[in-house]
Motif scaffolding. Structure first.
Motif, mmCIF file in Angstrom:
data_model
loop_
_atom_site.group_PDB
_atom_site.id
_atom_site.type_symbol
_atom_site.label_atom_id
_atom_site.label_comp_id
_atom_site.label_asym_id
_atom_site.label_seq_id
_atom_site.Cartn_x
_atom_site.Cartn_y
_atom_site.Cartn_z
ATOM 1 N N LEU A 193 -7.337 -1.707 -4.856
ATOM 2 C CA LEU A 193 -8.331 -0.798 -4.294
ATOM 3 C C LEU A 193 -7.637 0.528 -4.010
ATOM 4 C CD1 LEU A 193 -10.921 -1.608 -1.553
ATOM 5 C CD2 LEU A 193 -9.289 0.222 -1.141
ATOM 6 N N LYS A 194 -8.322 1.628 -4.296
ATOM 7 C CA LYS A 194 -7.776 2.926 -3.923
ATOM 8 C C LYS A 194 -8.877 3.779 -3.317
ATOM 9 C CE LYS A 194 -8.030 4.916 -8.616
ATOM 10 N NZ LYS A 194 -7.207 5.371 -9.773
ATOM 11 N N THR A 195 -8.488 4.680 -2.429
ATOM 12 C CA THR A 195 -9.445 5.505 -1.714
ATOM 13 C C THR A 195 -9.009 6.961 -1.775
ATOM 14 O OG1 THR A 195 -8.264 5.131 0.378
ATOM 15 C CG2 THR A 195 -10.101 3.659 -0.128
ATOM 16 N N GLU A 252 -3.536 -1.883 -9.394
ATOM 17 C CA GLU A 252 -4.507 -1.545 -8.357
ATOM 18 C C GLU A 252 -5.397 -2.708 -7.934
ATOM 19 O OE1 GLU A 252 -8.687 0.936 -8.121
ATOM 20 O OE2 GLU A 252 -7.151 1.622 -9.545
ATOM 21 N N ILE A 296 -3.932 0.431 -2.596
ATOM 22 C CA ILE A 296 -3.467 -0.946 -2.364
ATOM 23 C C ILE A 296 -3.276 -1.597 -3.727
ATOM 24 C CG2 ILE A 296 -4.040 -3.231 -1.454
ATOM 25 C CD1 ILE A 296 -5.640 -1.874 0.744
ATOM 26 N N TYR A 306 -8.655 -4.769 5.544
ATOM 27 C CA TYR A 306 -7.842 -3.569 5.355
ATOM 28 C C TYR A 306 -8.449 -2.396 6.104
ATOM 29 C CZ TYR A 306 -11.296 -1.519 2.154
ATOM 30 O OH TYR A 306 -12.437 -0.966 1.622
ATOM 31 N N GLY A 352 -7.460 2.964 2.191
ATOM 32 C CA GLY A 352 -6.893 1.817 1.479
ATOM 33 C C GLY A 352 -5.454 1.526 1.850
ATOM 34 N N CYS A 401 0.831 -1.192 0.000
ATOM 35 C CA CYS A 401 0.000 0.000 0.000
ATOM 36 C C CYS A 401 0.868 1.245 0.000
ATOM 37 C CB CYS A 401 -0.984 0.016 1.171
ATOM 38 S SG CYS A 401 -0.266 -0.185 2.792
ATOM 39 N N GLU A 403 -16.181 -1.889 -1.623
ATOM 40 C CA GLU A 403 -15.371 -1.522 -0.464
ATOM 41 C C GLU A 403 -15.421 -2.584 0.623
ATOM 42 O OE1 GLU A 403 -16.936 2.200 0.768
ATOM 43 O OE2 GLU A 403 -15.885 3.352 -0.759
#
Length: 445
Positions: free
Chosen positions: A143-145, A141, A124, A170, A153, A113, A195
């Protein structure tokens, strides 16, 4: 049965942490360590960071160390060459945080991450390899936030449920801890933009009210999923807590039945069974802010791997391996000493008699926990904090205590260990009372 052996002194501890040569660091400068066994070798992947007291330029890409015995650790290098392009463009991160490795269907997946402190503009990603030694091929990728998202993330942890479905656990600070399904073939989200489900959170999204560093295991004997998390500030009062559930998505309840996702409870520091926090014995042996743990199950024995800081040198941190034991009702306990090769074996009743330097991890106690002396007598009495208990040895390593007036009970587990402070063999205990409060102790010579 093997007892503890004298471990290396790591260049008298501090010198090694300050060395500008990573080959000399061993357990030092290993933050957010994630442990993984491949064949006969143990690996730890950790965050790209080091004490600010050394000018060493080590680059980025997730630190790797390896060991053949969980005691002597050798620097390997970095898994990746810097921060992958997509992760950098999203976060501008200078290094990778909290990497973790899992092996599925013959392929190794390295989760990493990227973020910057205090923000949930985070990413992540995953890389794959046919070997634990690489080379690792970035797959981008997972997951990204951003500020638009409630989760954060970071801190990926991988687990497969009882039905063979992979999940990523996570999150940190923002919105709490989440569980989301993955595709085991790609290592990415099973459902795009999912999510997942929140399984732990606190009401205060500051470093003093943080919940982060999740790590989940399933214990087949007790048929529970255990969610380990770290509370509070990693710089000062970090502590490890746990809840358990019959389902991988919760609810995760502590010893007293409180839900780790209940952010309406006040004060929230009473939620979560507190397993390990900063402590100091009377001879000065102790550690500050232990946390961000991983768990290793190795041939039926469990170990916790975490980082901690030196109390009088708060900038210095290192990785620690400790044995884990379990109460009769299936709650984890942690040894007060770092692992030194000891095995679990019978402790004679005569070895339990004497004075013990003891620490209690009170849930609402903030920061360092200082020790007190208890005494175990031959006549089956035990004095602790102005109370007299009856004690009975009920197993090879197990003692039960009972206090008549209040009805309080305590379960203690005794084991051989190495006293790293005094450089000698010792006997220690770890236990839990009937309120879910954990105790640790080492015998006074």
């Amino acid at each position: 049965m093997r007892g503890p052996v004298k471990p290396p002194n790591y260049l008298s501890e501090v010198e090694r942490a300050l060395n500008d040569n990573p080959q000399e660091w061993s357990i030092y400068n290993a933050h957010d360590p994630s442990i993984f066994k491949d064949g006969d070798t143990y690996y730890v992947f950790s965050t790209d960071t080091k004490t600010s007291s050394t000018n060493c330029k080590i680059g980025a890409g997730a630190q790797i160390r390896k060991s053949s015995n969980l005691i002597d650790w050798e620097w390997v290098g970095h898994a990746l060459e810097g921060v992958p392009k997509d992760a950098f463009e999203w976060t501008q991160a200078k290094g990778l945080w909290a990497p973790e490795v899992v092996k599925w269907n013959g392929t190794y997946f390295l989760y990493y991450c990227a973020s910057q402190f205090g923000t949930n503009q985070s990413f992540i990603g995953v890389a794959t390899s046919s070997s634990i030694n690489g080379p690792w091929h970035d797959r981008g990728e997972v997951l990204k936030t951003s500020k638009k998202n409630k989760p954060n993330g970071i801190d990926p942890n991988l687990i497969t449920d009882k039905n063979g479905t992979p999940y990523m656990i996570y999150g940190s600070f923002f919105g709490g801890i989440y569980a989301v399904k993955l595709d085991k073939t790609t290592g990415k989200l099973a459902e795009p933009n999912d999510e997942g489900i929140c399984i732990a959170k606190r009401e205060n999204e500051t470093k003093e009210g943080a919940v982060e560093g999740p790590y989940m295991i399933y214990h087949p004997e007790y048929d529970y999923y255990y969610l380990f998390v770290s509370y509070d500030s990693l710089f000062s009062n970090y502590n490890v807590r746990v809840g358990r559930s019959k389902e991988i998505t919760g609810p995760f309840l502590d010893y007293n039945g409180k839900d780790l996702s209940d952010d309406q409870y006040r004060p929230s520091d009473e939620i979560g069974t507190k397993l390990l926090a900063g402590y100091q014995f009377q001879d000065g042996d102790g550690w500050m802010a232990p946390g961000h743990n991983s768990i290793l199950e190795d041939e039926g024995q469990y170990y916790i791997c975490h980082h901690a800081r030196i109390p009088d040198k708060k900038d210095l941190f290192c990785m620690q391996i400790r044995q884990m034991l379990w109460t009769e009702t299936g709650w984890p306990l942690i040894s007060p000493q770092r692992y030194a090769g000891e095995e679990i074996k019978k402790i004679d009743k005569s070895e339990m008699i004497g004075k013990w330097d003891t620490v209690k991890f009170i849930r609402e106690k903030d920061g360092m926990n200082h020790s007190f002396i208890i005494e175990i007598y031959e006549d089956s009495k035990l004095n602790m904090l102005d109370k007299t208990y009856q004690w009975e040895k009920t197993g090879d390593i197990t003692v039960h205590l009972s206090e008549t007036e209040t009805g309080e009970t305590i379960e203690l587990k005794f084991l051989e260990a190495w006293d790293w402070k005094n450089e000698q063999k010792t006997i220690v205990f770890t236990g839990m009372d009937s309120t879910g409060t954990c105790l640790i102790g080492k015998k006074l010579i």
